[in-house]
Design an enzyme around this catalytic site. Structure first.
Site, PDB file in Angstrom:
ATOM      1  CB  VAL A 202      37.304  31.327  50.373  1.00 43.35           C
ATOM      2  CG1 VAL A 202      38.436  30.703  51.182  1.00 43.35           C
ATOM      3  CG2 VAL A 202      36.993  32.806  51.263  1.00 43.35           C
TER       4      VAL A 202
ATOM      5  N   GLY B 244      38.708  30.582  45.051  1.00 41.28           N
ATOM      6  CA  GLY B 244      38.373  30.564  43.696  1.00 41.28           C
ATOM      7  C   GLY B 244      37.392  29.399  43.412  1.00 41.28           C
TER       8      GLY B 244
ATOM      9  CB  ILE C  87      37.975  24.938  46.105  1.00 43.32           C
ATOM     10  CG1 ILE C  87      39.252  25.005  45.507  1.00 43.32           C
ATOM     11  CG2 ILE C  87      37.491  23.905  47.077  1.00 43.32           C
ATOM     12  CD1 ILE C  87      40.563  24.868  46.249  1.00 43.32           C
TER      13      ILE C  87
ATOM     14  CG  ASP D 214      44.408  36.606  48.448  1.00 39.62           C
ATOM     15  OD1 ASP D 214      43.645  37.268  48.049  1.00 39.62           O
ATOM     16  OD2 ASP D 214      44.480  35.444  48.428  1.00 39.62           O
TER      17      ASP D 214
ATOM     18  CE  LYS E  80      41.670  34.351  48.460  1.00 33.87           C
ATOM     19  NZ  LYS E  80      42.892  33.851  47.529  1.00 33.87           N
TER      20      LYS E  80
HETATM   21  N1  HSE Z   1      45.810  36.348  44.087  1.00 35.20           N
HETATM   22  C1  HSE Z   1      44.855  35.433  44.360  1.00 35.20           C
HETATM   23  C2  HSE Z   1      45.728  34.144  44.543  1.00 35.20           C
HETATM   24  C3  HSE Z   1      43.731  35.315  43.655  1.00 35.20           C
HETATM   25  O1  HSE Z   1      46.872  33.959  43.970  1.00 35.20           O
HETATM   26  O2  HSE Z   1      45.230  33.107  45.093  1.00 35.20           O
HETATM   27  C4  HSE Z   1      42.581  34.493  44.248  1.00 35.20           C
HETATM   28  O3  HSE Z   1      41.934  34.904  45.172  1.00 35.20           O
END
Ligand code: HSE
Length: 403
Positions: free
Chosen positions: A127, A129, A131, A196, A200
């Site tokens: 979650v 990236g 951070i 996505d 998260k």
């Molecule tokens: N596709 C995701 C985004 C990548 O754009 O945030 C990171 O999970």
């Protein structure tokens, strides 16, 4: 020396190897022992790659190697990644992952399996990236009762919305350009439809509650219906439009949802633009805190995976506590949630709208004669849906919630 294996030599996997090598002094010092990547598992060969000799194609070689203590799962998906993760944890090897799909789908089971086998399943990179948000929720905010989490958790959609806002362009045009520049996937569905962000917020909500939030129970809407005209209205109202993922305690139940929202200039997430992500956390003692940074990308995401590798190295044979039980959290149906809504109708139908909605604010754009925008009073989702259904013939575009 602690030997590590990396599963999947794609963007994040190759980033993990790069971070471990580039920051070797710092990484080894913080791990308390030297870390070394012994294997890289991938279906492909990488002739000419500096780590070519470490590439293997058989997971059996990794699982049977006693020296391997930590595995980085950067494959993605819930097929082979799930199987390999289970085998690794059952063998007492810690696993660090960036795979939000797998964590959202099987988090409690894998955490419990790690605990049984005195190793760890860590997922900081799943979650936000780079951070740090999982670790603050697990270790730093432990004295807090977290009441709400609101995040911009997807870089691709935030980039698209920011471009639409700044350039007055429509969704399809910006998406196409984002794909050409590599900011959006060729198949962008998981991002633009909100799936996505849904995975998260399911992970963050589960950590907030200590119970499992099933991602399939989270109401999810993407950004595909947002138009440049919506941004014109938002600007007139000093607002922006963001894809928010939110989770809130509502008495005995939890509300979790992903949808585009209009947010005011004073909202802390208003200034989060481009590929950046941010997570806004409300604790009952601390109050508000916010975590901001690069939510995607090779090195930021790899850095988060390696921070987990270091944590595993520091805790070999010991379990790092993570409160995420298999017990299902009680989720609130969004029908009962109250908020304001924005919508647009064809010019000439304002009377009908006023008669139906009663107390309602009219928003007019200079130079746009063919339509009128409205912002409702605070009302329940189901009440709004009932009334909005009655003006389907005059409504333009999609309604947008206000936060
Ligand atoms: N596709 C995701 C985004 C990548 O754009 O945030 C990171 O999970």
């Amino acid at each position: 020396m602690i030997q590590v294996a990396v599963l999947g030599y794609g963007t994040v996997g190759s980033g993990v190897v790069e971070v471990i090598e580039k920051n070797k002094d710092m990484v080894d010092k913080k791990a308390g022992e030297e870390l070394s990547v012994k294997y890289i598992l991938d279906l492909r060969d990488f002739p000419g790659d500096p780590y070519e000799s470490k590439v293997v194609h058989d997971f059996g070689q990794i699982i049977s190697d006693e020296e391997i203590k930590i595995i980085c799962e950067t494959m993605g998906g819930v097929g082979a990644a799930y199987e390999f993760t289970r085998q690794a944890l059952a063998a007492g090897k810690s696993v660090c992952t960036s795979n939000k799909e797998l964590v959202a789908a099987h988090g409690p089971e894998l955490i419990a399996l790690a605990k049984e086998n005195k190793c760890n399943y860590l997922f900081e990179a799943s979650v936000g990236g780079g951070i740090p948000i999982i670790r603050p929720l697990n270790y730093s905010l432990t004295a807090e009762r977290i009441e709400a989490i609101t995040g911009i958790l997807n870089g691709t959609t935030n980039y698209i919305l920011s471009k639409m806002e700044n350039e007055g362009a429509d969704f399809d045009v910006v998406l196409k350009r984002a794909q050409e520049k590599g900011y959006a996937e060729r198949n962008p569905e998981a991002d633009v439809e909100g799936h996505d962000a849904c995975r998260k917020i399911a992970i963050l909500s589960s950590l907030m509650l200590g119970k499992n939030v099933d991602y399939r129970q989270i109401y999810t809407e993407g950004i595909t219906k947002i138009t440049s005209r919506d941004f014109e209205y938002a600007k007139k109202m000093n607002m922006s439009i963001k894809l928010l993922a939110l989770s809130k305690e509502m008495g005995e139940e939890t509300l979790a949802m992903v949808a585009p929202f209009m947010i005011e200039e004073s909202h802390p997430l208003h200034m989060v633009n481009g590929v950046f992500n941010a997570v806004f956390v409300k604790g009952n003692m601390l109050g508000d805190s916010m975590y901001y940074g690069r939510g995607a990308g090779k090195l930021p995401t790899a850095s988060a995976v390696v921070s987990d590798v270091i944590d595993c190295a520091r805790h070999l044979g010991k379990v790092i506590m993570c409160f995420w039980d298999a017990q299902e959290a009680k989720m609130m149906c969004i029908d009962e949630v109250e908020r304001k809504f924005f919508f647009r109708v064809k010019a000439g139908s304002e009377e009908k709208v006023r008669a139906l909605f009663g107390d309602i604010e009219e928003i007019r754009l200079a130079d746009v004669a063919e339509e009128t925008g409205f912002v409702t009073r605070i009302m329940k989702e189901k009440e709004f849906a009932g009334l909005y259904g009655q003006i389907a013939d005059i409504a333009l575009g999609e309604r947008i919630r206000l936060e």
